[in-house]
Design a protein around this motif. Sequence first.
Motif, PDB file in Angstrom:
ATOM      1  N   VAL A  89       0.705  -1.080  -0.022  1.00  0.00           N
ATOM      2  CA  VAL A  89       0.163  -0.158   0.194  1.00  0.00           C
ATOM      3  C   VAL A  89       0.692   1.120  -0.058  1.00  0.00           C
ATOM      4  N   ASP A  90       0.729   2.151  -1.334  1.00  0.00           N
ATOM      5  CA  ASP A  90       1.395   2.909  -1.036  1.00  0.00           C
ATOM      6  C   ASP A  90       0.229   4.461  -1.009  1.00  0.00           C
ATOM      7  N   PRO A  91       0.373   4.706   0.611  1.00  0.00           N
ATOM      8  CA  PRO A  91      -1.113   5.859   0.963  1.00  0.00           C
ATOM      9  C   PRO A  91      -0.282   7.340   1.190  1.00  0.00           C
ATOM     10  N   ALA A  92       0.588   7.741  -0.002  1.00  0.00           N
ATOM     11  CA  ALA A  92       0.546   8.557  -0.521  1.00  0.00           C
ATOM     12  C   ALA A  92       0.385   8.770  -1.979  1.00  0.00           C
ATOM     13  N   ALA A 105      -5.382  -3.439   5.013  1.00  0.00           N
ATOM     14  CA  ALA A 105      -3.899  -2.915   5.228  1.00  0.00           C
ATOM     15  C   ALA A 105      -4.131  -1.904   4.437  1.00  0.00           C
ATOM     16  N   ALA A 106      -5.092  -1.166   4.177  1.00  0.00           N
ATOM     17  CA  ALA A 106      -5.715   0.390   3.304  1.00  0.00           C
ATOM     18  C   ALA A 106      -6.253   1.166   4.852  1.00  0.00           C
ATOM     19  N   GLY A 107      -7.137   0.173   5.601  1.00  0.00           N
ATOM     20  CA  GLY A 107      -7.123   1.101   6.439  1.00  0.00           C
ATOM     21  C   GLY A 107      -6.727   1.449   7.031  1.00  0.00           C
ATOM     22  N   THR A 154     -12.143   7.068   6.496  1.00  0.00           N
ATOM     23  CA  THR A 154     -12.328   5.851   7.725  1.00  0.00           C
ATOM     24  C   THR A 154     -13.437   5.808   8.497  1.00  0.00           C
ATOM     25  N   GLU A 155     -14.770   6.349   8.210  1.00  0.00           N
ATOM     26  CA  GLU A 155     -16.279   5.614   8.715  1.00  0.00           C
ATOM     27  C   GLU A 155     -16.854   6.040   7.754  1.00  0.00           C
ATOM     28  N   VAL A 156     -18.205   5.018   8.005  1.00  0.00           N
ATOM     29  CA  VAL A 156     -18.896   5.044   7.271  1.00  0.00           C
ATOM     30  C   VAL A 156     -20.179   4.783   7.859  1.00  0.00           C
ATOM     31  N   TYR A 157     -21.368   4.973   7.640  1.00  0.00           N
ATOM     32  CA  TYR A 157     -22.631   4.409   7.576  1.00  0.00           C
ATOM     33  C   TYR A 157     -23.279   3.866   7.025  1.00  0.00           C
ATOM     34  N   ALA A 158     -23.325   2.231   7.879  1.00  0.00           N
ATOM     35  CA  ALA A 158     -24.047   0.800   7.150  1.00  0.00           C
ATOM     36  C   ALA A 158     -24.983  -0.211   8.054  1.00  0.00           C
ATOM     37  N   THR A 192     -29.259  -2.664  13.165  1.00  0.00           N
ATOM     38  CA  THR A 192     -27.414  -3.109  12.865  1.00  0.00           C
ATOM     39  C   THR A 192     -27.217  -1.599  12.561  1.00  0.00           C
ATOM     40  N   TRP A 193     -28.025  -0.637  12.251  1.00  0.00           N
ATOM     41  CA  TRP A 193     -27.400   0.534  10.633  1.00  0.00           C
ATOM     42  C   TRP A 193     -26.588   1.753  11.972  1.00  0.00           C
ATOM     43  N   ALA A 194     -25.021   1.921  11.725  1.00  0.00           N
ATOM     44  CA  ALA A 194     -24.392   2.626  12.525  1.00  0.00           C
ATOM     45  C   ALA A 194     -23.341   2.991  11.934  1.00  0.00           C
ATOM     46  N   THR A 195     -22.855   3.978  12.549  1.00  0.00           N
ATOM     47  CA  THR A 195     -21.181   4.431  11.713  1.00  0.00           C
ATOM     48  C   THR A 195     -20.327   3.569  12.470  1.00  0.00           C
ATOM     49  N   ILE A 196     -19.728   3.004  11.291  1.00  0.00           N
ATOM     50  CA  ILE A 196     -18.589   1.802  11.685  1.00  0.00           C
ATOM     51  C   ILE A 196     -17.410   2.157  11.230  1.00  0.00           C
ATOM     52  N   PRO A 197     -15.580   1.417  11.728  1.00  0.00           N
ATOM     53  CA  PRO A 197     -14.977   1.882  10.888  1.00  0.00           C
ATOM     54  C   PRO A 197     -15.263   1.164   9.885  1.00  0.00           C
ATOM     55  N   ALA A 198     -14.285   2.006   8.455  1.00  0.00           N
ATOM     56  CA  ALA A 198     -14.958   1.692   7.080  1.00  0.00           C
ATOM     57  C   ALA A 198     -14.012   0.523   6.784  1.00  0.00           C
ATOM     58  N   PRO A 199     -12.730   0.079   7.609  1.00  0.00           N
ATOM     59  CA  PRO A 199     -12.706  -1.561   6.942  1.00  0.00           C
ATOM     60  C   PRO A 199     -13.541  -2.763   7.401  1.00  0.00           C
ATOM     61  N   GLY A 200     -14.773  -2.512   8.308  1.00  0.00           N
ATOM     62  CA  GLY A 200     -16.001  -3.377   8.473  1.00  0.00           C
ATOM     63  C   GLY A 200     -16.746  -3.737   7.548  1.00  0.00           C
ATOM     64  N   LEU A 201     -16.576  -2.437   6.294  1.00  0.00           N
ATOM     65  CA  LEU A 201     -17.462  -2.292   5.347  1.00  0.00           C
ATOM     66  C   LEU A 201     -17.208  -4.129   4.630  1.00  0.00           C
ATOM     67  N   VAL A 202     -16.107  -4.245   4.554  1.00  0.00           N
ATOM     68  CA  VAL A 202     -16.008  -6.293   3.680  1.00  0.00           C
ATOM     69  C   VAL A 202     -16.513  -7.076   4.272  1.00  0.00           C
TER      70      VAL A 202
END
Length: 454
Positions: free
Chosen positions: A88-91, A109-111, A198-202, A286-296
């Motif tokens: 992962v190249d964050p830049a 890794a991206a998260g 970083t986070e998403v409502y899901a 269960t809709w709530a704001t979750i860390p983005a990596p949890g979307l997978v």
Amino acid sequence: MNSMNVTLLTPEDEGFDAARQAWNLAVDQRPAAVAYANDAGEVAGAVRLAAQRGLRVAVQGTGHSAAPLGDLEGTLLLKTMRMTGLEVDPAARRARAEAGVLWGDVAVAAGEHGLVALHGSSPDVGVVGYLLGGGLGWLGRRHGLACNRVVSAEVVTADGELRRVGPDEEPELFWALRGGGGSFGAVTAIEFELLPLTEVYAGWLVWDADAAGEVVHAFREWSPGAPREITTSLRFLHLPPFPDVPEPLRDRPVIAFDGAYLGSEADGAEVVRPLRDVAAPLVMDTWATIPAPGLVRMHGDPEQPVPGMGEGFQVRELTPEAADAFIEVGGPGSGSPLLLLELRQLGGALAEPPDGGGALSSLTDDYTLFGVGVVMGEGRAQAIGAHHERVREAMAPWSAGVYLNFCETRGGDAPRAFDEATYARLREVKARYDGGDLFRSNHPVEPALRPAAT
């Protein structure tokens, strides 16, 4: 057996039966031999060896969609699961994944850098296969198909050569690999864009299946006007009583609405409110704001091999009559033996071809439908197959083409996934790079016929 630095397992070798197994346990693959590749050099060696021995090559990372490949007679099954390099190249907001990398690993890794990929709904689906077939994920209505975020690929072609392809290097092959399927070579690594998040409502809304009439028609009325920041699905579910299934859903027919919203929780809750209020009581919310990596993992797809039979096609629009047909074949009283029957919401950026897009640059229908049953028990396969046919017949007045990643039956689906001009162009690319049809894909593209030399 070892030849040309490639280790092959044949039917006489110990471990062959385990090696030939796909992720989909309902598929009985019987190749002439199996090869495991540890790097791109071994992939190239296996391709050359197969060509010398008169075998075709089927490349497989996981084997989620192995059924369309058939029995693999006369074929070398080339497994890439050991190729797990991930950078992962964050830049630059980019990732490079070798052919065995899974989306769950990319999400983590991206998260770590506040980034996400346009992954799909399953953490153990392979990155390469998903991108070759298009890539329909939970951020799709805002950001489009994942294959159009690919910036380069490394691929071994039928001549056994490793090529790097991109917009300025082998541009036609680069175009074909982005959504055109796996007919053109053995992809050893792929590089793609990441997005800051970083986070998403899901989450999920779940009702007893008896509420299907209210819920499906509310979804039909709501989805055409939904903002592109939200991507959702509507599913009939009947999950087994297994410990990893949430207790309220075990062996209980339900209808579930789930998805993800890019925006604040307050705004997302207002967007979802028409569905949340449509019927009571809710089995789960269960809709709530979750860390983005949890979307997978949000969709709850199985994370271990299962014996499944799947079928899918596009749905142009969800009219009141189409909604009733969906309820008839998936809801209470349908007698459905399926684990799930699902409508994925399309539209938004998914319907808008980007500049310089790949072979699958957009999906122009309103929904994609996918159903799957688990083949466990006497006569189960026949019952599931018959119900898939019933679903196709019931939805036929509104069905269109197909989305390759949701096609799991054997047959020539590739021509149905593209318009005539796009498929003709894919055939030209196939003829140029694999005119002898060495590579065997789950959704094969036939090479264009070339005039005979005079």
